[in-house]
Design an enzyme around this catalytic site. Structure first.
Site, short mmCIF file in Angstrom:
data_model
loop_
_atom_site.label_atom_id
_atom_site.label_comp_id
_atom_site.label_asym_id
_atom_site.label_seq_id
_atom_site.Cartn_x
_atom_site.Cartn_y
_atom_site.Cartn_z
N HIS A 212 0.82 -1.21 0.00
CA HIS A 212 0.00 0.00 0.00
C HIS A 212 0.86 1.26 0.00
O HIS A 212 0.65 2.17 -0.80
CB HIS A 212 -0.90 -0.05 1.24
CG HIS A 212 -1.90 1.04 1.35
ND1 HIS A 212 -2.88 1.25 0.40
CD2 HIS A 212 -2.10 1.99 2.32
CE1 HIS A 212 -3.65 2.27 0.77
NE2 HIS A 212 -3.19 2.74 1.93
N PHE A 213 1.83 1.33 0.90
CA PHE A 213 2.71 2.50 1.02
C PHE A 213 3.93 2.30 0.12
O PHE A 213 5.05 2.10 0.59
CB PHE A 213 3.11 2.73 2.48
CG PHE A 213 2.03 3.36 3.31
CD1 PHE A 213 1.82 4.73 3.30
CD2 PHE A 213 1.20 2.57 4.10
CE1 PHE A 213 0.82 5.31 4.06
CE2 PHE A 213 0.20 3.15 4.87
CZ PHE A 213 0.01 4.52 4.85
#
Length: 284
Positions: free
Chosen positions: A264-265
């Site tokens: 996600h990051f």
């Protein structure tokens, strides 16, 4: 390397904190963060782009160093968050800019694009979703709250606010977790632990349904205006799936889609690769 400055702007009495770098004469780039982070998520990316762009990365209201007004004086909806950021850009003189959207930054930035299409020069989406097929099964507990805003369903969402959940968001889908600095998730957890922050975040979970309801509006904007578009996507994201990135090409056939083997990051592990894609994508 350009220095990064840390500033605040007064937006109708609300303090918006932001990071700024690059020459004011350079093309402008607005960076919009997501949950549960703040502008610090761009700490590695900004120095890689500041020689070419005038960059501003605000903390959304209720996040990071920006004000977190009481819920009885500020309703935490994405419409209101976007309105603050809209007025913020005008306050600091960001009147025409490319926008980098991630997670919560996507419905925020896309509201700006729909409202002011003439101001948006390009869009970069890093796991910033605008299509139903991009939503994973991980959204099921939040969807349940959309359908029934009971106290029990609201309480169930508190698991997303736990420190272990933040750590999981940063590390899930990352092949080598030693590349993920503890700085980001530790600071996020600090902000989440502030008094009242939990209720703010639960309000936004509930209002996220307004973003899904706007997906057709966002897609119409894409079809109508066809902004230059780059998707840089962590393909192992547990919340926003690769089909959500690929779907942009339905409405913007010339969109560029790039996947990275991370979660996600994506900037935690692939900031240099993302910066290189942006440098190839955006004109000087």
């Amino acid at each position: 390397m350009s220095n990064i400055h840390y500033r605040t702007a007064d937006v109708g009495g609300l303090k918006v904190f932001y990071r700024e770098a690059g020459s004011a004469a350079a093309p402008k780039l607005l960076l919009l963060h997501g949950f549960p982070s703040a502008g610090h998520m761009f700490r590695d990316l900004i120095p890689l782009l500041a020689d070419r762009f005038h960059i501003v990365a605000p903390d959304l209201p209720g996040f990071g160093q920006s004000d977190m007004p009481a819920r009885d004086s500020f309703k935490y909806t994405f419409d209101n968050v976007a309105d603050v950021i809209d007025r913020f850009t005008q306050t600091i003189g960001f009147l025409k800019f490319a926008v980098y959207i991630f997670d919560y930054g996507a419905p925020t930035g896309l509201r700006l694009a729909v409202k002011h299409p003439e101001r948006i020069t390009a869009i970069i989406s890093q796991n910033g979703n605008a299509y139903e097929e991009g939503l994973s099964e991980g959204w099921s507990p939040i969807r349940a709250y959309w359908l029934d805003a009971s106290e029990a369903n609201r309480k169930a969402l508190r698991e997303f606010l736990a420190p272990k959940a933040t750590y999981w968001q940063y590390t899930h889908g990352v092949s080598d977790t030693s590349r993920v600095s503890p700085d980001g998730y530790s600071l996020d957890n600090f902000y989440l632990a502030r008094p009242g922050a939990d209720e703010v975040q639960l309000d936004l979970f509930g209002d996220y349904k307004s973003n899904v309801a706007l997906y057709p509006t966002f897609q119409k904007y894409f079809r109508t205006h066809k902004p230059p578009f780059l998707a840089v996507w962590g393909k192992n994201d547990p919340f926003f799936l690769p089909p959500g990135a690929e779907a942009f090409k339905r409405d913007i056939p010339n969109a560029t889609i790039r996947f990275f083997d991370t979660g996600h990051f994506a900037l935690e592990t692939h900031a240099e690769e993302v910066a290189e894609e942006i440098r190839k994508f955006l004109p000087r």
